[in-house]
Design an enzyme around this catalytic site. Structure first.
Site, PDB file in Angstrom:
ATOM      1  N   GLU B 296       0.818  -1.216   0.000  1.00  0.00           N
ATOM      2  CA  GLU B 296       0.000   0.000   0.000  1.00  0.00           C
ATOM      3  C   GLU B 296       0.851   1.265   0.000  1.00  0.00           C
ATOM      4  O   GLU B 296       0.585   2.218   0.735  1.00  0.00           O
ATOM      5  CB  GLU B 296      -0.964  -0.004   1.193  1.00  0.00           C
ATOM      6  CG  GLU B 296      -1.966  -1.152   1.126  1.00  0.00           C
ATOM      7  CD  GLU B 296      -2.975  -1.179   2.272  1.00  0.00           C
ATOM      8  OE1 GLU B 296      -2.627  -0.722   3.365  1.00  0.00           O
ATOM      9  OE2 GLU B 296      -4.090  -1.679   2.060  1.00  0.00           O
ATOM     10  N   ASP B 370      -8.583  -8.750   3.993  1.00  0.00           N
ATOM     11  CA  ASP B 370      -8.271  -7.670   4.928  1.00  0.00           C
ATOM     12  C   ASP B 370      -9.329  -7.536   6.006  1.00  0.00           C
ATOM     13  O   ASP B 370     -10.107  -6.593   5.972  1.00  0.00           O
ATOM     14  CB  ASP B 370      -8.131  -6.357   4.143  1.00  0.00           C
ATOM     15  CG  ASP B 370      -7.612  -5.221   5.016  1.00  0.00           C
ATOM     16  OD1 ASP B 370      -7.148  -5.492   6.134  1.00  0.00           O
ATOM     17  OD2 ASP B 370      -7.671  -4.065   4.574  1.00  0.00           O
ATOM     18  N   GLU B 398     -12.643  -1.709  12.125  1.00  0.00           N
ATOM     19  CA  GLU B 398     -12.569  -1.043  10.821  1.00  0.00           C
ATOM     20  C   GLU B 398     -13.696  -1.502   9.906  1.00  0.00           C
ATOM     21  O   GLU B 398     -14.328  -0.684   9.238  1.00  0.00           O
ATOM     22  CB  GLU B 398     -11.208  -1.343  10.179  1.00  0.00           C
ATOM     23  CG  GLU B 398     -11.071  -0.791   8.779  1.00  0.00           C
ATOM     24  CD  GLU B 398      -9.697  -1.035   8.168  1.00  0.00           C
ATOM     25  OE1 GLU B 398      -8.854  -1.696   8.799  1.00  0.00           O
ATOM     26  OE2 GLU B 398      -9.464  -0.546   7.039  1.00  0.00           O
TER      27      GLU B 398
END
Lengths: 703, 703
Positions: B296, B370, B398
């Site tokens: 990332e 993820d 998240e």
């Protein structure tokens, strides 16, 4: 509850409780002096009010809670007192000629303590005044107190963003938990309201002046309304900062966003009228709008060739059916390398005097630049007689050392409020402009940019609670002295031990001058770059010249300072002759303002007997040394202070000491390159190089 | 202390104290059952240890504090017990064959309760285990407990940034007050350490894996060292996330930064050796490095044509003189529109098996994508027999509804840990890979991305404390069931009232499936865009294809789901045949994973008897409806719960209910455009349009 369980609870309380600062100055700990406590108890056998309302309930709740803590006994709230005596009566009555709408009177009557006011809010303020009276250990035998707020809108401005951050916040994140509202009501909202009401603060702008249009959506208005519902019983109105281009950004259910936000466009005017109506459906007693327009990149009426007055008046028109006001900030300055940022607000706003709708208040920062540790008063004060001018102070320590420097700000506020503009002759103080007595303003306003955040102790630096306190007290009554306010705050918050009170009050009163000495003495300003945390007086590159440090101090081989006399930018012409003449002459200009107005040679002999260079060095060094003195004083008061609170402040003082030396070293090593003179005795040369010091900021520039 | 003062204090305690969640599960409130309390008291008349050390002191302090609260009496700590009985003995002894280095044994011996361990840390864990035993109200007459951690490094990862924010944090700002450190030590640091130690967590990575090089400067290492000093007496080591390009960015006093960060460059290797040495000067027992590299946008060894092993081994070499480890994350995926992100980590890392230095641990997220609400286990587990693989779970929500959705994560953790990889035949569970028993790893690691923040209750959603708790308990012993852990947590944190305990435990156990049902049922994943808060299954534009929502669900007019069989990306080939065969066949693939591996026609009849479309709708609707059930259950337990705590959770459940309907409506209205079928009875069509729902996210996109 059986005895054993009581003991258990006590043990638990002791185990889990330390003074984490959460209770602020509303600390209703038991009064240790038994005779005093008994005297208070005899006069507080019950509480009774002559009416009921949510605000009156807040008053009786607070008295009950406060007395229970202070006196250790449960004081009943009676629906009617009848002929009983020895209690506290709350009465809303028109028969109080000596006070204004929000004022209170406290007096003994037939062996009762009577709190009288014209309004429910006045009673609430009186209740807090009575509690303060007891908390600070004053006698109540011959109790007579009467007080009225001098300014109508006493307000905090929160620069809080909807994502939970706070612009220039150093006490954690936002108090407002937007994602959890409106369903979850943090108990902290009520304690925030209590703290404000205890000072007489009656308004709060909940979002950043660099405003998100989010706050104007129905979804967020529901959340704001939930906050308003908590604040209302404490006499606090909610205001919103608005994004001027919201009509373009938001649109409504039928339109995806207007083509323009031109304040003279009928559709735009209708949009704001509709939006204002919608807001009032959620919040019937909505306080009003705060606007930062055409400033630092924010949109505004000038984007369409209109004036600030056009913009403000459009919002005022939308607000016409309601009680709310429009507060329009005067903090504007263009990115012009030749201009003097000092002059910008005056130049833009004074020509508009008389053009604003009566609902508009122009909110002016205390100084002409931007909340510097010391600034002369803004020349706008006194020069817009037809426009109500509110004053904006900054409580959060953007330029005053974040949460690691102890700076008591009341002397800063007072210095400005007590400054004489001379616009109507001697005695035309800034305070009289702001309280409306000089020009007869309809609306009067004092705003403080809040220093509160989600930190348990509210303000990051525990001693910074004093700044919230001082602002609120001065917004109520600007004639109070910094010393009186400090004394109250220390007694309510820290200790009532007389020697310690005296010592801490003295430390508070000196703290701002100490900070100025090592940070920006003698009229220096803004030695920061992007990172306000780190000294960078050498910083000279920026998208805007007025965002560099060298723009402000203008050091060169001859001297230092910004020439704002007639030979320079002539900003001084914006002041009345009496002020101008004193400040324009470097011999009569007060030393604290010298470099604000003059470019002074390094070798110039000053009234102190020292050359400018030697004087500057002396200030930098003694300023930094004085932090050691503050540490010593704080060590002295240790026995009188809660250990957790004491350790917290001691830790921060140690950081301040380290950082004060950083400031000192940055300045003297950098300026020495221009002044080319040695550090004067008895001061020792810094034990690092300018290059070393310059590296330090890089740490903070890393992501 | 006189009686009156005690009463005062009690009153104050009552006034100022409500259950704000700060104490977590370490709530030592008085035991109400007097006979039980008396029984405990008789066995806890004193505390004595056979040695002194900071960790042993933590153990005796905690026992003393805990017993004082639970039993309401002060229990003395004796330097030696002599022949006394009826107390608690702490002994560090090698004579404990049945436990490992950090394990503990608790047994009765000559009328004493004896906590034995090989190490000080073992004694500390035993002390907490004993307290837990009492807090959960278990008998101590025949007390025998013995437990050893199954994994060596039990660790929290904090994604905290030096500016005080937390990436994916929903509980306020960072716990670490970097600007105030090292001088100011927030008392909270110690309470953080106590909470971790109570679970056996023995390591903490204090900064974000998207790491700032700041943390490696001397200035920040001093701050980190101050934290390490607080954590050390609780057996907790500090680790740092490192920025791989730090040699270029930072340099040192003599060099402004190297020209490269190539891991094979001798200067770079020396730089890391020097830096590692410097770190150990500040923190002698430094735990080690955590690295996110070439992921990332983060820099890494591949920037120089080197492998992950080259990068990790360079750091391992620098760490050679010390005890620390290098934890290298396997979370990598390239921006390739044709590739399947699912396969990336396996493809990059399995070829490197055997090439890593023995000090290196590769840290693998539980699933291949993820941290989705439900993922199959990562195919890396079991497929790197020569490389210790640690597992990384995410506690912060998240993808699990931030701080407004109640999701108890133990079932998610267990689902992965108990999954069978079959790499060494049946019973080769992920847990056995992670605890090292399958391949004989030297180092074993379980990491949880922390859900802690500066919110008073630590975790934002008060019930999310259970996830911190569950992670710690499972890191210690992955054989514990979700139910046992929930039962413990509820009893320690909320209530011991049996009906309420049962009801809340049941609610916790069901909460994750409820969330999955309205959010990402049947193997859907990642229906987010940039704003993880808002449903955007329609989102199709992004700088990277694998950062869109449509990449993951692949809905079209035929059906929905990601074909990962041989006819598709063939990601299933990364699993052992036993797993692959079951999952590759849509008839045998478990429904919760169906759309992870198959593109299934809308009309396909499922084992439930419903078509895929009807089944999906049923899940979305019943999921959202089940939140109402959760609200009802929570209302039922009100009498047994502290009112402040109860109201907080009730508020969040109301928000969850509103948001669950938002999720449901977004999904069904969007998917209906592809499926072109009606919402099946008895469910009612959403009362808003897809366009309405699409607008909602815009609110969160405004600044």
């Amino acid at each position: 509850m059986n005895r054993l369980l009581i003991c258990f609870l006590l043990v638990v309380a002791q185990l889990t409780y330390a003074d984490d600062g959460y209770r602020l100055w509303l600390k209703y700990d038991p009064i240790a002096n038994t005779s005093q406590r008994d005297a208070y108890s005899r006069s507080a056998q019950f509480i009774a009010a002559n009416k009921t309302s949510p605000i009156i309930k807040s008053a009786t709740d607070e008295l009950q809670m406060g007395l229970q803590g202070l006196l250790g006994k449960s004081v009943p709230v009676l629906t009617g007192a009848g002929n009983r005596t020895g209690g506290i009566l709350l009465e809303v009555t028109a028969n109080t000629p000596e006070i204004n709408e929000e004022g209170y009177r406290i007096a003994k009557r037939q062996n009762n303590i009577v709190i009288s006011a014209k309004t429910d809010a006045g009673v609430l303020y009186g209740a807090f005044a009575l509690l303060r009276h007891l908390q600070t250990g004053q006698p109540i035998e011959q109790l007579t107190l009467a007080s009225s707020p001098k300014v109508k809108l006493r307000m905090l401005n929160h620069w809080d963003n909807p994502n939970g951050t706070i612009e220039r916040g150093y006490a954690g994140g936002s108090l407002w938990k937007w994602y959890e509202l409106p369903e979850t009501i943090d108990p902290r909202y009520k304690d925030y309201a209590r703290a404000n009401a205890s000072l007489g603060i009656n308004g709060t702008v909940v979002n950043n002046v660099n405003a998100s249009p989010r706050l104007l959506t129905g979804e967020y208005l529901q959340k704001v309304a939930a906050l308003a519902d908590v604040f209302r019983p404490y006499g606090i109105k909610v205001y919103l900062s608005v994004y001027f281009a919201a009509p373009k950004t938001l649109g409504d259910r039928t339109r995806p966003g207007l083509k323009t936000s031109d304040p003279l466009d009928p559709q735009v005017r209708q949009w704001w009228a509709d939006k204002t109506k919608e807001i009032h459906q959620y919040i019937p007693d909505f306080g009003g709008f705060l606007v930062k327009a055409n400033s630092e990149g924010e949109p505004g009426p000038q984007d369409y060739g209109r004036t600030h007055a056009d913009g403000a008046n459009m919002l005022a028109e939308a607000m016409k059916p309601y009680n709310g006001v429009v507060i329009w900030r005067a903090f504007v300055y263009k990115a012009d390398p030749k201009a003097d940022r000092f002059k910008a607000a005056y130049e833009e706003f004074t020509p508009l005097d008389g053009q604003f709708d009566p609902k508009v208040i122009v909110q002016v920062k205390n100084g002409p630049i931007d909340f510097q540790p010391r600034e002369p008063f803004s020349p706008l004060f006194g020069n817009m007689p037809k426009t109500p001018l509110g004053i904006e102070f900054q409580l959060t320590q953007e330029y005053l050392g974040f949460a690691t420097h102890l700076v008591y700000e009341a002397p800063l506020f007072k210095e400005c409020l007590d400054a004489d503009t001379y616009v109507k002759g001697k005695g035309s103080t800034v305070a009289k402009v702001v309280d409306g007595s000089l020009h007869g303003y309809t609306h009067t306003l004092m705003a403080g940019v809040a220093n509160t955040g989600s930190d348990r102790n509210w303000t990051g630096h525990p001693m910074a609670q004093s700044n919230w306190y001082a602002f609120g007290r001065l917004a109520w009554d600007h004639t109070l002295t910094s010393e009186v306010i400090a004394d109250e705050w220390v007694k309510m918050t820290l200790t009532r031990e007389p020697t310690a009170v005296k010592r801490i009050t003295n430390l508070l009163l000196k703290s701002r001058d100490i900070y100025v000495d090592y940070n920006t003495p003698m009229g220096l300003s803004r030695p920061w770059a992007g990172v306000h945390f780190a000294p960078e007086p050498w910083q000279s590159k920026s998208p805007r010249p007025d965002w560099t440090a060298v723009y402000y101090h203008r050091a060169d081989s001859i001297g230092i300072g910004f020439d704002r006399t007639a030979s320079g930018s002539n900003a001084l012409a914006q002041y009345q002759p009496e002020v101008r003449q004193q400040w324009a002459n470097p011999e009569t200009c007060p030393l604290p303002y010298l470099l604000w107005f003059h470019h002074v040679p390094w070798t110039k002999k000053l009234s102190t007997g020292r050359s400018l260079w030697d004087e500057l060095c002396t200030r930098f060094y003694t300023g930094a040394d004085s932090v050691r003195w503050m540490q010593q004083e704080w060590t002295q008061v240790k026995p009188a202070i809660d250990p957790v609170f004491h350790a917290d402040v001691a830790g921060r003082l140690a950081t301040q000491q380290r950082e004060a030396i950083w400031w000192r070293d940055a300045w003297v090593l950098y300026l020495q390159e221009y002044a080319r003179q040695p550090i004067p005795a008895p001061f020792k040369k810094p034990d690092r190089t300018l290059e070393d010091v310059k590296q330090l900021v890089n740490i903070y520039l890393m992501r």
